[in-house]
Scaffold this active site. Structure first.
Site, short mmCIF file in Angstrom:
data_model
loop_
_atom_site.label_atom_id
_atom_site.label_comp_id
_atom_site.label_asym_id
_atom_site.label_seq_id
_atom_site.Cartn_x
_atom_site.Cartn_y
_atom_site.Cartn_z
N CYS A 105 0.83 -1.21 0.00
CA CYS A 105 0.00 0.00 0.00
C CYS A 105 0.86 1.25 0.00
CB CYS A 105 -0.93 0.01 1.21
SG CYS A 105 -2.09 -1.35 1.22
N VAL A 106 1.77 1.37 -0.94
CA VAL A 106 2.56 2.60 -1.09
C VAL A 106 2.64 2.96 -2.57
CG1 VAL A 106 3.99 2.43 0.96
CG2 VAL A 106 4.71 1.31 -1.13
#
Lengths: 106, 449
Positions: A105-106
């Protein structure tokens, strides 16, 4: 895909501005990526301490280091890392160090 | 997208060179996914078009390919063609719905590339069609022939192979926990305070998004501080602690089931009573609602969000908050998977009303809220990054209208997208998790030694 020209060298970047070929990286490339990713005009010794550690760690392990290791090695407090790289350790520091975009989740 | 036209894109090359056998295999997978509910859904669209305005992709771009009914039609046309091959029973079974490489390319562009599986179209469908589920079925079909877009696939692969979606080695996870324990001790002034690892028989087993230990550990420290204040019996696992499940987004049910089963393994191994899902929207939806279906097994323990736990702490007086410490205006972003698709709606509002002085809602909110644009695996699919930031404009406008200086959201995926929107649209806000805000307002009472 877009590209940046750095002293005659054509650097291919992905849609998020990460270097497609991490081998194209050098200190001059870092300066250009820093301007593009973070709007930083001049990298300070603190920036360089973080960037060089991330770069060397990546060359050894093929991974981005934990922010814990970045703090431990550079001696910088965590909050200082976020100040130096407002886009964060992944989209700021790792990008400038020429790493590919990390998974997750980046 | 420039990259979509790039002739050297190996992903597009793979699509264009699909062999008939692969396409047959995809069609067979698609057929296996057609249960009676799906078949009913696939035949119910009346083309009213009212779904168009529910989709943030359509609202921003105005492109036909972004209309949910168009996306649905891509799936139904293949279904109808399939039925016509089976005997021509469906109305409108003529039409070109062959699952060839051109159709696959359209599926990928619209169903992976212009959808966050946010569920807003489903909520607004006049016929009650679960459009979100049908789009995921198409993704499952594509996953069956290994056509998940690269960044999304590598996030699933990393999670499957390394035990967490950022590939964090076990010793580095333990080292970070040790470091956070020292930080916690300093913050609360108690040398016994720590983040327990592999402690057997605790009440709660806590799970985190790997981006917390990897890059943003202050959110994990905040949760640990809340647990400390509540004198909670809790632990994390040294092996399987990753709350995320990108199998939900890629469509790969096998991988999704495997990832969810690992958290259950940790529960059994450590003998904890309740599985607590950290602040992660899709992790909640996956592990609370989808996992029992993927695993075809009911859970023998409760599965809850950390938001429900903090809500209980406040309601039952286990923690004390001083809202006067946070005077800046605060607004709340509702993660689609936790709220619209997950059903955790009022708890986070109750928490914020107790933790800050000036809490305002954005409009629309709760289950009608707009997606931030980062869900559905979009954060990991770099090829669609420009669309992701473009469609995030709706969220940026919503935030700006509130006049808030702090945006709180119980989802790390949303946090990352909101942080990018903050820069892209110059919102000048701080983005925080619920735990971070609660930890800031927390009144720590000296513990009896």
């Amino acid at each position: 895909m877009s590209h940046l020209d750095v002293s005659g060298k054509k650097l291919m970047l992905n849609e998020e501005g990460f270097l497609i070929d991490p081998n194209q990286w050098d200190r001059q490339v870092a300066e250009v990526l820093a301007k593009a990713a973070e709007g930083i005009d001049k990298l300070t010794p603190e920036h360089w301490a973080v960037i060089e550690f991330i770069r060397n760690y990546y060359l050894e392990t093929n991974l981005a280091p934990m922010v814990r290791s970045i703090c431990k090695t550079t001696g910088l407090p965590l909050r200082r890392i976020y100040e130096l790289f407002p886009a964060g350790p992944a989209k700021g520091a790792c990008k400038i160090a020429g790493l590919p975009k990390p998974d997750g989740c980046v | 997208m420039a990259s979509d036209k790039d002739p050297k894109d190996p992903y597009l090359e793979r699509i264009r060179q699909l062999k008939p056998g692969q396409l047959e295999s995809a069609l067979a997978s698609f057929k296996r996914l057609l249960d009676h509910k799906t078949v009913a859904n696939l035949q119910s669209c009346v083309n009213c078009g009212l779904c168009a305005d529910s989709c943030h992709y359509f609202l921003v771009t105005g492109e036909t390919e972004a209309i949910p009914a168009y996306k649905l039609k891509l799936v139904t046309s293949v279904f109808r063609k399939l039925l016509s091959l089976l005997g021509g029973l469906a109305r409108g079974s003529e039409g070109d719905g062959a699952l060839d490489s051109q159709m696959v390319e359209k599926w990928i562009d619209s169903l992976y590339g212009r959808c966050t599986l946010c569920g807003r179209c489903t909520l607004n469908c006049t016929m009650g069609i679960n459009i979100t589920r049908l789009i995921r079925i198409a993704r499952t079909t594509l996953a069956s022939i290994d056509l998940v877009p690269p960044g999304l696939q590598s996030t699933v692969t990393t999670a499957v192979e390394k035990g967490n979606n950022m590939g964090i080695p076990r010793e580095e996870w333990l080292d970070t926990l040790q470091w956070l324990s020292e930080e916690l001790q300093m913050e609360v002034g108690d040398h016994k305070a720590h983040l327990p690892v592999d402690k057997p028989g605790t009440k709660l087993l806590y799970t985190v998004n790997p981006r917390e230990p990897k890059f943003f550990p202050l959110s994990l420290l905040a949760t640990a501080k809340i647990f400390y204040a509540a004198s909670e019996s809790w632990t994390v696992s040294s092996d399987y602690y990753d709350v995320t499940n990108y199998g939900l987004y890629s469509g790969d049910d096998g991988a999704a089931g495997l990832l969810s089963s690992r958290l259950r393994e940790s529960m059994v191994e450590l003998g904890a009573k309740t599985l607590i899902l950290g602040e992660c929207g899709h992790g909640y939806n996956s592990n609370r609602w989808e996992a029992p279906e993927w695993l075809v097994a009911e859970d023998k323990f409760q599965v809850k969000s950390i938001i429900q736990i903090i809500f209980d702490y406040i309601r039952q007086g286990h923690i004390k908050l001083d809202p006067s410490r946070i005077q800046k205006r605060v607004t709340l972003h509702d993660p689609c998977n936790l709220v619209r698709l997950g059903g955790i709606i009022e708890e986070q509002r109750f928490i914020l009303r107790n933790a800050v002085t000036d809490f305002v809602e954005m409009s629309p909110n709760r289950e009608k809220n707009y997606c931030c644009g980062g869900g559905g695996g979009q954060l990991s699919m770099t090829r669609y990054a420009k669309r992701r930031l473009e469609t995030g404009r709706i969220k940026a406008d919503q935030i700006r209208k509130t006049g808030a200086k702090i945006v709180v959201t119980p989802c790390h995926n949303c946090i990352d997208q909101l942080s990018e929107l903050n820069r892209e649209y110059d919102l000048k806000v701080e983005i925080k998790t619920v735990s971070e805000v609660v930890a800031d307002a927390l009144v720590i009472e000296k513990k009896e030694k």
